[in-house]
Design an enzyme around this catalytic site. Structure first.
Site, PDB file in Angstrom:
ATOM      1  N   ASP A 111       0.730  -1.183   0.027  1.00  0.00           N
ATOM      2  CA  ASP A 111      -0.015   0.136   0.051  1.00  0.00           C
ATOM      3  C   ASP A 111       0.741   1.097  -0.051  1.00  0.00           C
ATOM      4  O   ASP A 111       2.001   1.290   0.315  1.00  0.00           O
ATOM      5  CB  ASP A 111      -0.810  -0.170   1.257  1.00  0.00           C
ATOM      6  CG  ASP A 111      -2.303   0.779   1.195  1.00  0.00           C
ATOM      7  OD1 ASP A 111      -2.244   1.375  -0.178  1.00  0.00           O
ATOM      8  OD2 ASP A 111      -3.243   0.464   1.753  1.00  0.00           O
ATOM      9  N   ASP A 134     -10.720   2.190  -3.246  1.00  0.00           N
ATOM     10  CA  ASP A 134     -11.451   2.018  -1.992  1.00  0.00           C
ATOM     11  C   ASP A 134     -13.005   2.108  -1.913  1.00  0.00           C
ATOM     12  O   ASP A 134     -13.641   1.577  -0.773  1.00  0.00           O
ATOM     13  CB  ASP A 134     -10.941   2.970  -0.934  1.00  0.00           C
ATOM     14  CG  ASP A 134      -9.482   2.727  -0.344  1.00  0.00           C
ATOM     15  OD1 ASP A 134      -9.030   1.674  -0.826  1.00  0.00           O
ATOM     16  OD2 ASP A 134      -8.933   3.731   0.248  1.00  0.00           O
TER      17      ASP A 134
END
Length: 721
Positions: free
Chosen positions: A464, A534
């Site tokens: 990430d 997301d």
């Protein structure tokens, strides 16, 4: 006019002297300095004049006759210098502060690079010690060219400053053009933008390492926004740092497309004998509309870009525990989740954020990549052994490029982060960005994660990156290297990924950056799939995924089933699964709270996904109905043999049976990509259908009601004699 006259001799060669064999991707004219590069559908023509100016003549449909073109459209490597009438690929400052470049042709050869013919053209400055080598690799079956450039200081004493070095450029003749590109923000990535290209420069770019879009572009003659037909020039960049695409429309109607690294606030100092190589720019042509674009790019990415060790492997079903636990992770809860995940048919169990030292929220711990003994007193491996014994592989979340000020790493090495002295420190999500351009930072990260992977049976890494680049200063570097810090950062990012992957070839790597903040061919070359957003609301994902698939293949797109409901519409679990199954399926619910009915739905859907994923991940995509133009979306995937297809139908609203509306909004869906003369069985629908009938007349799929969906497998029955 002087420039045009220089190339008249090249015109004569193209018209009379070139011998082009259909089987050769690159052919050279009789003069030895004019070339035709040929793909399945296109040709690209270049030539050097007697005065040594290398120009581009034509890029487009091979069925046309480009030999009738009288003059070149522009220089093959555009520079700052002379009339400066074009967007420059190369801008140089020499020791005496001369900023003008004059290139002349030196020679060429045809090399084989990774199995593909590559034209290599050498040029040099007429006075200064500067050489420029352009590479154009031809990938005929994908209708693609790869372009990149090497710039070298051939002197022995003085440095040369590079203020701009792009990867490639091409020109299109006078016409009205429009551009489609993908842009967005967090939660709304990859939104398609269509822009008329009027006189001037259209630029889309990245300055802070994250775009939530893509460097993908598609240029068409204005008014020809056709999915299945029409000319399109398209491409993308294989780069993950700051990039830019410039499309300049000239007063007479010609168009120039240029792409590469964004040199905003950057420069490179080339020492004597040193060179700099740009990332690759991918360009292509098709006459099959956006359908041809997406299919060519998907095949190219699947077969040539995605990390080699996993390219041909079936993508596993993932479970990620983030939404179930957030930062509150412990062995007991994780094992309870893993047990249920296995029962549902999941193949890899992934612990997300919260497993490492001091990580109780997002305010601390990043950078200290050791297991939190308060949460896992025996370390990770005993828990991993239990998860493996269930028949699951184990994965873990990391964020290597960031650090919390509240961490042992930052307290020990505050100089390792990007931060200008005497200026505001820009934190994001309570974190700062490590200066990965530093060798000590690189070594620390390599040591941390190679140790983690050596000591634990980890088969999946979720990588990430949750902060945009700010304050990119490198005070400890020599003064002549400080403004190259962003470029060096990306080089070391690639180096770190490549080193870990070579050492641990069985580990899957997922690319994530606050959702889809850094999805590009550069990261895809070093990972296996990407987290597209997301935003996991299934309706929003229907739009995001439809647009994402313009530029990237479905087996590169991870899509989770979660509780997320951004519009309070209480979508059915079946609908959520169906939306996620057109990519790489993941589950992110707290499944310990699921009812028996919900578990039964998940088991059935995961089993179904395993039946169809080979065709979905490796087949050709046909976008049959766009959610941007209708209140439903229909996607079709067809395997290469055309013996099987999978159709996804997503209703975003009710389709009424009103006869008047039927005339405007037909429920019949015309399929594509099948064999016309053979018969197919459509799963869930009675009868058999010829391929021609399914494509020319269409079929009505029994999906009714808002937020209802269906997945239909279409199988070949027999071949007509």
């Amino acid at each position: 006019m002087k420039f045009m006259k220089k190339f008249f001799i090249v015109l004569f060669v193209f018209a009379t002297g070139i011998i082009r064999a259909q089987t050769e991707p690159i052919t050279t004219a009789n003069d030895g300095k004019s070339w035709t590069l040929e793909t399945k559908s296109s040709i690209y023509q270049i030539g050097s004049s007697d005065q040594g100016v290398v120009g581009m003549y034509y890029f487009g449909n091979k069925s046309q006759d480009p030999t009738k073109l009288r003059y070149p459209l522009g220089e093959e490597v555009t520079v700052r210098g002379g009339y400066s009438a074009t967007t420059p690929m190369l801008e140089i400052v020499f020791k005496d502060r001369v900023r003008d470049v004059e290139l002349t042709y030196v020679g060429s050869e045809i090399q084989t690079v990774d199995g593909y013919k590559t034209l290599v053209i050498h040029q040099k400055d007429k006075f200064y010690p500067l050489s420029v080598t352009e590479y154009i690799r031809v990938l005929p079956e994908y209708d693609l060219l790869e372009k990149w450039m090497e710039v070298k200081n051939t002197g022995k004493k003085d440095m040369i400053e590079i203020e701009n070095a792009q990867s490639g450029t091409f020109f299109l003749p006078q016409n009205a053009y429009e551009l489609t590109h993908l842009a967005g923000i967090w939660g709304y990535e990859y939104q398609p933008n269509v822009t008329k290209l009027t006189q001037g420069v259209k630029t889309f770019q990245v300055k802070d390492f994250r775009s939530f879009g893509s460097s993908f572009f598609a240029v068409r003659p204005e008014g020809e926004q056709m999915e299945t037909c029409g000319e399109v020039w398209f491409g993308s960049l294989q780069y993950s740092g700051n990039w830019r695409m410039d499309l300049e429309k000239y007063p007479r109607g010609e168009l120039q497309v240029t792409g590469g690294i964004n040199f905003w606030d950057q420069s490179l100092m080339l020492k004597p004998g040193k060179s700099f190589t740009t990332p690759k720019m991918i360009i292509g042509y098709t006459c099959r509309g956006m359908e041809g674009v997406s299919q060519n790019l998907a095949s190219y990415t699947r077969e040539k870009i995605l990390y080699p060790s996993h390219r041909s492997k079936v993508r596993p079903v993932l479970y990620n525990s983030w939404y179930a636990t957030t930062f509150d992770v412990n062995e007991e809860h994780q094992l309870a989740l893993a047990k249920i995940a296995k029962e549902l048919g999941v193949e890899i169990f992934v612990i997300d954020d919260g497993w490492f030292k001091g990580r109780i929220n997002d305010k601390g711990g990043l950078g200290d990549w050791t297991v939190d003994k308060n949460k896992f007193p025996n370390g990770l491996q005993p828990m991993i052994d239990k998860i493996n014994a269930m028949g699951l592989d184990f994965g873990i979340w990391i964020e290597p490029e960031m650090v919390n000020p509240n961490s042992d790493l930052y307290r020990t090495h505050p100089d390792w982060v990007f931060h200008y002295p005497n200026r505001t420190r820009h934190e994001g999500r309570n974190q700062l960005m490590l200066n990965l351009a530093r060798e000590d930072v690189y070594q620390y990260l390599y040591d941390s994660f190679s140790k983690l992977l050596r000591e634990n049976n980890i088969k999946f890494i979720k990588w990430d990156m949750n902060k945009s680049l700010t304050d990119p200063v490198f005070p400890s570097a020599p003064s002549d290297e400080q403004r190259a810090v962003r470029i060096k950062y990306v080089e070391n990012l690639y180096r770190l990924l490549e080193t870990l992957r070579a050492e641990f070839p069985d580990v899957w790597f997922e690319n994530c950056a606050s959702g889809g903040g850094r999805v590009d061919l550069g990261m895809m070359a070093r990972t296996d799939f990407s987290w597209a957003s997301d935003n996991t609301d299934p309706v929003e994902r229907t739009f995001i995924q439809y647009a994402f698939l313009n530029a990237f293949p479905s087996n590169s797109m991870i899509s989770w089933v979660t509780h997320e409901d951004w519009h309070k519409q209480n979508h059915p679990l079946e609908f959520k699964f169906d939306v996620s199954m057109c990519g790489v399926l993941g589950v992110g619910y707290d499944i310990t709270k699921w009812t028996d009915k919900e578990k039964a739905v998940a088991r059935e859907k995961i089993a179904r996904y395993k039946e169809i994923r080979e065709t979905v991940h490796n087949g050709d995509l046909y976008r049959l109905v766009s959610p941007y133009e209708n209140n439903r979306s229909v996607l079709q995937f067809v395997n290469k043999a055309k013996t099987e297809a999978v159709v996804f139908v997503y209703n975003l609203a009710e389709y009424p049976d009103n006869a008047i509306l039927q005339t405007k909004r037909s429920k019949l869906i015309k399929l594509r990509g099948l064999q016309p003369e053979v018969s197919y069985k459509v799963e869930g629908i009675d009868g058999t259908y010829k391929g021609a009938q399914l494509m020319d007349i269409g079929i009505q799929f029994p999906v009714r009601g808002a937020f209802k969906s269906g997945i239909f497998k279409i199988c070949l029955l027999y071949t007509s004699p």
